[in-house]
Design an enzyme around this catalytic site. Sequence first.
Site, PDB file in Angstrom:
ATOM      1  N   SER A 200       3.848  -9.758  -1.093  1.00 57.02           N
ATOM      2  CA  SER A 200       2.779  -8.828  -1.409  1.00 57.02           C
ATOM      3  C   SER A 200       2.059  -9.203  -2.700  1.00 57.02           C
ATOM      4  O   SER A 200       1.410 -10.229  -2.782  1.00 57.02           O
ATOM      5  CB  SER A 200       3.322  -7.414  -1.489  1.00 57.02           C
ATOM      6  N   LYS A 257     -10.004  17.477  -5.341  1.00 52.01           N
ATOM      7  CA  LYS A 257      -9.476  17.103  -6.638  1.00 52.01           C
ATOM      8  C   LYS A 257      -7.974  16.851  -6.592  1.00 52.01           C
ATOM      9  O   LYS A 257      -7.468  15.938  -7.255  1.00 52.01           O
ATOM     10  CB  LYS A 257      -9.786  18.210  -7.662  1.00 52.01           C
TER      11      LYS A 257
END
Length: 430
Positions: A200, A257
């Site tokens: 990765s 949010k």
Amino acid sequence: MDTPANAPQPENTPTPPPAATSTPTAGAAGTPPSPSRPASGPALEPVTIVPEGAASTMRVELVQGTWWGRFGTRIAWVIAGFCLLSMLGVFWQYQRYLNPNPQITEHFFEIDPALRASQLLATDKIAIITIEGTILQTDGFARWQIDQVRNDPAVKAIVLRIDSPGGTVNASHYLWHRVNQLKEQRNLPVVVSMGGMCASGGYYIAMAANPPSKEVIYAEPTTWTGSIGVMIPHYDVSRLLDDWRIKDDSIVSHPLKNAGSMTKEFTPEERKIFQELVNSSFQDFKDIVKGGRPKFMTDEEALNAVATGQVFTAKQALANGLVDKLGYLEDAVKQAAALANLTDPKQYRAVRYTAPRGLFDDMFGGLLGQSGNGPAPGHFTGDMGTTMTSSGSQTGATASLAIQTAAEILQPGPPRAYYLCTGWPGLGGW
């Protein structure tokens, strides 16, 4: 006119002074007492001394020494010494502030025992930059090594030693950018040596190998690599909170949010937004792989076949074009030297960098699985996946690193993206 000897003297004629006298005190016979050191008695009386043949008397007054007169000079020297040490400390701190690599120590890395004596005298260097552990920070030991190489004109080539399951998207890209910038500024060849795990984010950094058309990526026979992908970890504990009658009553400026909060389920809109973030980072990952592996530049299908987040063995990675050759760190060093036109092994020496260890590291390093001679923990590679954590697992990572990574994953705030190879997001170190 001469005056007879027996003539009377005039009244105004001065009488000659008597002979010098003094009162002896305890001490050697006939030795007058020292004016500055009274012979005995607590009081110091004035002494009148009339030297023989002198025209006038001389009065010497002995005064008891004060406390400051006795110790003042010593105290002044002590204060001066303390001030000097303080100034040296401030100067040292200033120099350390200006030093970009305060924690770097360079060590000779032996490639061939038969060449040790000659290589120790070589001036040209092959620098081994080590990246280990989960990649979470943009500053630290990995960055210090890069800066050290940049400022060392004796370095003629770089070997990236990567043993990492990956890390955050930001930190992985940052280290790739720094290595890429270094090779362009110094025009240095960069060879990658994979350790037990280079997945990765670790593989992402490996794409800085240069030049990509040569054999520049080496994997050990037991290396696991790949895991090209991205992940954003998310844990839904809302039902657990319901069982405990705990409710998230946050006040937000907009419903998005607190999107991704673990105290509530994803809404369809939130899931779509985060999926787009993953897709964008995943495409960036694939673009980086194309730049580092020319084979995939013209073969998109071949890239898609390996960019699934899967972890590959070294042989599988070699067959799929993810690495160039199977070999160890010494092989990568020799290849880097060849790319730098250092054909004679006596022309160069390989060097590694370490960070100083503290008392805590020496006492508990063994319990945490850290080597006493290795570089500082906390730097990592990853697999090829953008989960906003790439997928995969890390061999031999420490428990302390796992806890640190878990803390990063579970910290409050919006989710973070990772190039990380792990079965449990955020705990790639277990």
